[in-house]
Design a protein around this motif. Structure first.
Motif, PDB file in Angstrom:
ATOM      1  N   GLY A   1       0.775  -1.231   0.000  1.00 27.57           N
ATOM      2  CA  GLY A   1       0.000   0.000   0.000  1.00 27.57           C
ATOM      3  C   GLY A   1       0.805   1.278   0.000  1.00 27.57           C
TER       4      GLY A   1
ATOM      5  N   VAL B   1       2.592  10.338  -2.396  1.00 30.40           N
ATOM      6  CA  VAL B   1       1.384  11.139  -2.200  1.00 30.40           C
ATOM      7  C   VAL B   1       1.793  12.555  -1.840  1.00 30.40           C
TER       8      VAL B   1
ATOM      9  N   SER C   1      -3.830  11.025   1.445  1.00 30.40           N
ATOM     10  CA  SER C   1      -4.088   9.826   2.246  1.00 30.40           C
ATOM     11  C   SER C   1      -3.533   8.588   1.555  1.00 30.40           C
ATOM     12  N   LEU C   2      -3.218   7.601   2.352  1.00 26.31           N
ATOM     13  CA  LEU C   2      -2.827   6.276   1.874  1.00 26.31           C
ATOM     14  C   LEU C   2      -3.346   5.253   2.869  1.00 26.31           C
TER      15      LEU C   2
ATOM     16  N   VAL D   1       6.641   4.814   1.908  1.00 27.86           N
ATOM     17  CA  VAL D   1       5.686   5.916   1.812  1.00 27.86           C
ATOM     18  C   VAL D   1       6.481   7.200   1.614  1.00 27.86           C
TER      19      VAL D   1
END
Length: 122
Positions: A7, A11, A16-17, A118
């Protein structure tokens, strides 16, 4: 036991993630804590959030409280970390882990998943 994290991605700040951690190899994880940690380049690995699998009680680092939500799907043996209002300082590799001990004991984690990156751009 295997943990499969997924996931991560790129971003923009404020976005959002949702990270997922799929656990396999046990019929039930009811006595475990599942947690997320993160590690940014040059920094130590730090605790992000945990969930008591059986009771669903969640715990968060102060830096993510109010922005991140940890939930789990018992049927799928999968934990989800919904991350909102992301900031550039949230940029890190995120790791899920599981422990039969207490979630605060980082050395006591039995299982670790591979990291998922991320990146939050400003």
């Amino acid at each position: 036991v295997q943990l499969q994290a997924s996931g991560g991605g790129l971003v923009q700040a404020g976005g959002s993630l949702r990270l997922s951690c799929a656990a396999s190899g046990r019929r039930t994880f009811g006595s475990y804590y599942m947690s997320w940690f993160r590690q940014a380049p040059g920094n130590e690995r730090e605790f992000v959030a945990a969930i008591s699998w059986g009771r669903g009680i969640t715990f968060y680092a102060d830096s993510v409280k109010g922005r991140f939500t940890f939930s789990r799907d018992n049927a799928k043996n999968t934990g989800y970390l919904q991350m909102t209002s992301l900031k550039p300082e949230d940029t890190a590799t995120y790791y899920c882990a599981a422990t039969s001990g207490h979630y605060t004991n980082m050395r006591g984690y039995d299982y670790w998943g591979q990291g998922t990156l991320v990146t939050v751009s400003s």
